[in-house]
Enzyme design. Structure first.
Site, short mmCIF file in Angstrom:
data_model
loop_
_atom_site.label_atom_id
_atom_site.label_comp_id
_atom_site.label_asym_id
_atom_site.label_seq_id
_atom_site.Cartn_x
_atom_site.Cartn_y
_atom_site.Cartn_z
N ASP A 133 0.85 -1.19 0.00
CA ASP A 133 0.00 0.00 0.00
C ASP A 133 0.90 1.25 0.00
O ASP A 133 2.08 1.18 0.35
CB ASP A 133 -0.89 -0.03 1.25
N ASP B 28 -0.18 5.26 0.88
CA ASP B 28 -0.39 6.23 1.96
C ASP B 28 -0.52 5.55 3.31
O ASP B 28 -1.32 4.63 3.49
CB ASP B 28 -1.64 7.08 1.66
N THR C 12 -2.62 0.59 -4.38
CA THR C 12 -3.01 1.86 -3.78
C THR C 12 -4.41 2.31 -4.18
O THR C 12 -4.94 1.88 -5.20
CB THR C 12 -1.99 2.96 -4.19
N GLY C 13 -4.96 3.18 -3.37
CA GLY C 13 -6.23 3.81 -3.72
C GLY C 13 -6.03 4.98 -4.66
O GLY C 13 -6.99 5.47 -5.27
N LYS D 175 -8.43 -4.43 -3.91
CA LYS D 175 -7.01 -4.79 -3.90
C LYS D 175 -6.80 -6.30 -3.85
O LYS D 175 -5.93 -6.83 -4.53
CB LYS D 175 -6.30 -4.11 -2.72
N ASN E 221 -9.05 -0.25 3.15
CA ASN E 221 -9.03 -0.73 1.77
C ASN E 221 -7.91 -1.74 1.51
O ASN E 221 -7.77 -2.24 0.39
CB ASN E 221 -8.93 0.45 0.79
N ASP F 212 -2.18 -0.65 5.93
CA ASP F 212 -2.52 0.02 7.19
C ASP F 212 -4.01 0.32 7.38
O ASP F 212 -4.43 0.65 8.48
CB ASP F 212 -1.75 1.34 7.31
#
Length: 283
Positions: A7, A9, A41-42, A212, A238, A235
């Site tokens: 991931d 952020d 990642t988002g 994901k 998502n 973390d």
């Protein structure tokens, strides 16, 4: 491990939204040993590549929570988009509950409210526990526009009038728990949507096949890698879908409770280069 999905952020990036030298070096070491490293990642692909390029990293990217997968060279391997009618219904619900939102597409992310876009990034940084001054957080927020990570548009209608636009995600923010949760509850009734979050004050809305975990599973299959040989690091909410399918799941020290509870291991925080520590244990 033969594949590591990371991931961004709150995980790969520190609170300054940068890849630490330790994290970059650990990823490069893993790649030299033949381990596949993919970013999950988002963010959209464009925004995801900015810190990677700054750190001189070249990796495939699973972006927008799995709505798109691109190779390290930018070749599109997979796309899962939302139909325009679903996006419009989602916008109506968010507008009704006064929840700010941005639209993520194959041509980047868009906002129709510059000021709320700035305020939202500041809110996200504050809720994540950033110790930066408001001035510094404002600078970070303004960089999203300056670097082209998000584009201000006067009216979202222009996107629907462009047949080349494909919608990947609606990213919504509100510090008003009642408004945000009321909108979320309504959206949960949509059978074709996946609802998740990457911060305490947001809602990430994608197609149910754009998650994901699904994307990591597909990426591993394309590489002929068993899920038992996949390590994921994350973390937030998502990231849960990929934690549930991987052979080894690593939660950041700053991860939310739900992520830590299903992790096999908890590493250091994102400001302590927890990603590097987790990777180096596998080398």
């Amino acid at each position: 491990m033969k594949l590591i999905a990371i991931d961004m952020d709150g995980t790969l990036l520190n609170d300054e939204r940068k890849v630490t030298a330790e994290n970059a070096d650990a990823i490069k070491q893993a790649q030299k040993k033949g381990i596949e490293v993919v970013i999950a990642t988002g963010r959209d692909d464009k925004e995801a590549r900015i810190p990677l390029q700054e750190a001189k990293l070249s990796c495939p990217v699973i972006s927008v929570n799995g709505a798109e997968i691109q190779t390290a060279k930018g070749e599109v391997l997979k796309v899962v988009s939302l139909d325009s009618s679903t996006v419009k219904k989602t916008m109506e619900i968010l507008h009704k509950h006064d929840v700010y939102y941005e639209l993520y597409t194959n041509k980047g992310a868009f906002t129709d409210n510059y000021e709320r876009g700035i305020e939202t990034v500041i809110d996200v940084l504050q809720s994540a526990g950033s110790n930066d001054s408001v001035e510094e957080m404002t600078r970070i927020a303004e960089e999203r526009y300056e670097k082209g990570a998000v584009t201000h548009i006067e009216d979202y209608k222009a996107l629907f009038n462009d047949s080349s636009i494909h919608f990947y995600k609606v990213l919504a923010f509100s510090r008003n728990d009642q408004s945000r949760n009321a909108a979320k509850d309504k959206l949960l009734s949509f059978s074709n949507l996946a609802i998740s979050s990457s911060a305490s004050d947001n809602i990430e809305i994608t197609h149910k096949e754009a998650q994901k975990g699904i994307a990591v599973r597909q990426f591993a299959a394309q590489k002929g890698i068993s899920l038992e040989d996949v390590m994921v690091i994350g973390d937030n909410g998502n990231d849960l879908s990929m934690f549930k399918i991987a052979g080894h799941a690593v939660a950041m020290g700053n991860a939310i409770k739900e992520v830590k509870e299903i992790a096999n291991e908890i590493t250091a925080t994102n400001d302590e280069s927890g990603v590097a520590k987790a990777i180096l244990k596998q080398l």
